[in-house]
Design a protein around this motif. Structure first.
Motif, short mmCIF file in Angstrom:
data_model
loop_
_atom_site.label_atom_id
_atom_site.label_comp_id
_atom_site.label_asym_id
_atom_site.label_seq_id
_atom_site.Cartn_x
_atom_site.Cartn_y
_atom_site.Cartn_z
N PHE A 97 -2.67 -5.71 7.51
CA PHE A 97 -2.57 -6.82 6.26
C PHE A 97 -2.36 -6.03 4.85
O PHE A 97 -1.67 -6.75 4.20
N LEU A 98 -3.05 -4.81 4.76
CA LEU A 98 -3.08 -4.22 3.42
C LEU A 98 -1.45 -3.74 3.15
O LEU A 98 -1.10 -3.72 1.89
N ALA A 99 -0.97 -3.28 4.18
CA ALA A 99 0.51 -2.96 3.90
C ALA A 99 1.41 -3.94 3.51
O ALA A 99 2.54 -3.37 2.68
N ALA A 100 1.20 -5.02 3.57
CA ALA A 100 2.10 -6.23 3.15
C ALA A 100 1.14 -6.83 1.80
O ALA A 100 2.10 -7.74 1.15
N TYR A 101 0.12 -6.63 1.69
CA TYR A 101 -0.55 -7.25 0.35
C TYR A 101 0.06 -6.63 -0.80
O TYR A 101 0.10 -5.52 -1.10
N LYS A 102 0.12 -7.86 -1.64
CA LYS A 102 0.65 -7.51 -3.08
C LYS A 102 -0.47 -8.07 -4.09
O LYS A 102 -0.26 -9.07 -4.43
N MET A 110 0.88 -1.11 0.12
CA MET A 110 -0.02 0.10 0.07
C MET A 110 0.95 1.08 -0.05
O MET A 110 2.00 1.32 0.53
N ASN A 111 0.48 2.26 -0.56
CA ASN A 111 1.10 3.56 -0.86
C ASN A 111 1.38 4.21 0.61
O ASN A 111 0.59 4.20 1.39
N THR A 112 2.64 4.37 0.94
CA THR A 112 2.88 5.03 2.26
C THR A 112 1.98 6.19 2.61
O THR A 112 1.55 6.42 3.74
N ALA A 113 1.79 7.24 1.65
CA ALA A 113 1.14 8.32 1.99
C ALA A 113 -0.39 7.89 2.21
O ALA A 113 -0.82 8.44 3.23
N TYR A 114 -0.88 6.77 1.49
CA TYR A 114 -2.48 6.64 2.00
C TYR A 114 -2.48 5.83 3.19
O TYR A 114 -3.40 6.00 3.89
N ALA A 115 -1.51 4.92 3.54
CA ALA A 115 -1.33 4.34 4.85
C ALA A 115 -1.26 5.20 5.85
O ALA A 115 -2.03 5.24 6.85
N PHE A 116 -0.55 6.28 5.99
CA PHE A 116 -0.59 7.32 6.65
C PHE A 116 -2.04 7.88 7.18
O PHE A 116 -2.40 8.15 8.11
N TYR A 117 -2.71 8.31 5.85
CA TYR A 117 -3.80 9.04 5.66
C TYR A 117 -4.68 8.20 6.48
O TYR A 117 -5.52 8.73 7.41
N LEU A 118 -4.77 7.11 6.17
CA LEU A 118 -5.90 5.98 6.63
C LEU A 118 -5.71 5.77 8.27
O LEU A 118 -6.35 5.73 9.03
N TYR A 119 -4.21 5.64 8.76
CA TYR A 119 -4.08 5.59 10.18
C TYR A 119 -4.63 6.84 10.87
O TYR A 119 -4.96 6.54 12.01
#
Length: 126
Positions: free
Chosen positions: A32-37, A1-10
């Motif tokens: 889970f999404l952070a590692a999902y490919k 998952m894109n780091t910027a989107y991950a930060f936004y979601l957290y």
């Protein structure tokens, strides 16, 4: 998952109205999404509305030239000052209508903005 989107979601999760138990579930899913490919041909990041839907939190909308066109207004029929005035007034009208019953905020606030500015709607329609 894109780091910027991950930060936004957290960050959105921290400020959400979910219970602690619901937040824990959402955090586990985000991990889970952070590692999902994913694999496939049509994989893309969700847009503004997709993230809002995921968290049950919605902005009024993103007002831009495309949004005007979506609601039947041709932005090219407005000069720069008129376009700026309309976009500003539309945003203000939409904000004022939040929480109102019996209205469709986006088109109703656009109509209100056009009337308030004294624009002839037919002359600016697409």
């Amino acid at each position: 998952m894109n780091t910027a989107y991950a930060f936004y979601l957290y960050d959105a999760l921290k400020h959400s109205t979910l219970t602690d138990e619901e937040k824990q579930g959402a955090q586990a899913f985000l991990k889970f999404l952070a590692a999902y490919k994913p694999t496939g041909t049509n994989i893309h990041e969700p847009d503004f509305y997709g993230y809002g839907d995921a968290f049950g939190q919605y902005g009024v909308t993103y007002f831009d030239r495309q949004t005007l066109e979506d609601y039947g207004i041709d932005p090219d029929k407005l000069d720069a000052l008129q376009l700026d005035q309309l976009m500003t007034r539309w945003t203000e009208e939409a904000y004022d209508m939040l929480g109102s019953d019996g209205c469709d905020i986006i088109p109703d606030s656009l109509d209100n903005a056009i009337k308030a500015l004294g624009f002839d709607r037919e002359s600016i329609e697409a």
